[in-house]
Enzyme design. Sequence first.
Site, PDB file in Angstrom:
ATOM      1  N   ASP A 108      -1.504   6.907   6.112  1.00 37.78           N
ATOM      2  CA  ASP A 108      -2.603   6.039   5.696  1.00 37.78           C
ATOM      3  C   ASP A 108      -2.794   5.035   6.827  1.00 37.78           C
ATOM      4  O   ASP A 108      -1.979   4.147   7.025  1.00 37.78           O
ATOM      5  CB  ASP A 108      -2.242   5.335   4.384  1.00 37.78           C
ATOM      6  CG  ASP A 108      -3.294   4.323   3.950  1.00 37.78           C
ATOM      7  OD1 ASP A 108      -4.328   4.174   4.639  1.00 37.78           O
ATOM      8  OD2 ASP A 108      -3.073   3.651   2.922  1.00 37.78           O
ATOM      9  N   TRP A 152       0.818  -1.214   0.000  1.00 39.00           N
ATOM     10  CA  TRP A 152       0.000   0.000   0.000  1.00 39.00           C
ATOM     11  C   TRP A 152       0.849   1.260   0.000  1.00 39.00           C
ATOM     12  O   TRP A 152       0.497   2.262  -0.638  1.00 39.00           O
ATOM     13  CB  TRP A 152      -0.986  -0.034   1.167  1.00 39.00           C
ATOM     14  CG  TRP A 152      -2.020  -1.085   0.952  1.00 39.00           C
ATOM     15  CD1 TRP A 152      -2.140  -2.281   1.601  1.00 39.00           C
ATOM     16  CD2 TRP A 152      -3.057  -1.070  -0.031  1.00 39.00           C
ATOM     17  NE1 TRP A 152      -3.194  -2.999   1.085  1.00 39.00           N
ATOM     18  CE2 TRP A 152      -3.772  -2.284   0.092  1.00 39.00           C
ATOM     19  CE3 TRP A 152      -3.451  -0.144  -1.000  1.00 39.00           C
ATOM     20  CZ2 TRP A 152      -4.864  -2.590  -0.727  1.00 39.00           C
ATOM     21  CZ3 TRP A 152      -4.542  -0.451  -1.812  1.00 39.00           C
ATOM     22  CH2 TRP A 152      -5.233  -1.662  -1.676  1.00 39.00           C
ATOM     23  N   LYS A 208     -12.391  -1.480   7.386  1.00 41.76           N
ATOM     24  CA  LYS A 208     -11.629  -2.410   8.210  1.00 41.76           C
ATOM     25  C   LYS A 208     -11.932  -2.223   9.703  1.00 41.76           C
ATOM     26  O   LYS A 208     -12.261  -3.159  10.396  1.00 41.76           O
ATOM     27  CB  LYS A 208     -10.136  -2.263   7.936  1.00 41.76           C
ATOM     28  CG  LYS A 208      -9.770  -2.546   6.476  1.00 41.76           C
ATOM     29  CD  LYS A 208      -8.327  -2.215   6.174  1.00 41.76           C
ATOM     30  CE  LYS A 208      -8.034  -2.286   4.685  1.00 41.76           C
ATOM     31  NZ  LYS A 208      -8.076  -3.643   4.139  1.00 41.76           N
TER      32      LYS A 208
END
Length: 362
Positions: free
Chosen positions: A173, A103, A197
Amino acid sequence: MSKRAYNFNAGPAALPLAVLERAQAEFVDFKETGMSIMEMSHRGKVYEEVHNEAASRLLKLLGNPEGYKVLFLQGGATTQFAMLPMNFLGEGKKAGYVKTGSWANKALKEAKLIGETFVAASSEEDKYMSIPDLSKLELPENTAYLHITSNETIEGTQFQAYPDTGSVPLIADMSSDILCRPFDLTQFGVVYAGAQKNLGPSGVTVVIAREELLQNSPKHLPTYFRYDTHTENNSLYNTPPSFSIYMVNEVLKWIEEQGSLKGIEQKNLEKANLLYQTIDSSGGFYRGCANTADRSIMNVTFRLASEELEKQFVKQSELEGFIGLKGHRSVGGLRASIYNAVPYDSVKALVDFMNEFQKANG
């Protein structure tokens, strides 16, 4: 109700059962309006109360630091990969990125399309199975910001401490570990996370930022991609994902009921310690992937002796009601995502299954 699955999906992921049941009770008729919250105007008083409550509750969980604003946006964290450099990476500036895995690399790839970037640190040589040491980090004077990915969902690593970047805004992030434990928001210029999540269902992305960073976006940007557009309009410039934001508010209420972030952290540590202890005490039958000091308490990655045995593990686990234990296609192996809403009993059931599987195949 029939037995619920043992849900270890990486995202969209498990939601608290209590939240789902509350939403079910209010689904058709929200607060005696005769409508679902999905049916009502986002300009109306009833929805706006929920919208504002979610933002204020989130800041309250983080200690209500002064000068921060919550935005509810769309497009996932992936859109933020581009919006951040579009808004903050001006001419003559460079954006620093810490490469910790899949990511982080995607965020860097998008920034390169916008402006000049540099890699401040990387764990690529370690196949992204660790977090690089940032204690002696030195950033160029023209650094616009430093970007980190606090938890790598695929590799199973997590920052245990965050770097001091001085006057350079630190951007994170936090899609896969936000609100899993307390953290000092004032260390950051911007924190952002896809909701699917730890915050709620997919469809909304939360951005928490210092207000001065959200003002005066570059005038050449399309209206929707300017942070000041959403700041000035309280995230209501266009129709928001109202049901997702409602669900975020309900999840935040549930976190408060668990003892807020300290309570949630204790529960998460109990789950993670149980699972890692099972892996480490298996005599090598199960092998943890991430460097021990950098292990994630959200995404536990591990391997078996062969891919064939891993396939057998996944197949047999699914028959027993375990969902989402196959590792990401880019790295293989096995992964248990044990986000806030995954109950301890689910992890205990997984550990029992792992012990039985080892007895049968060890």
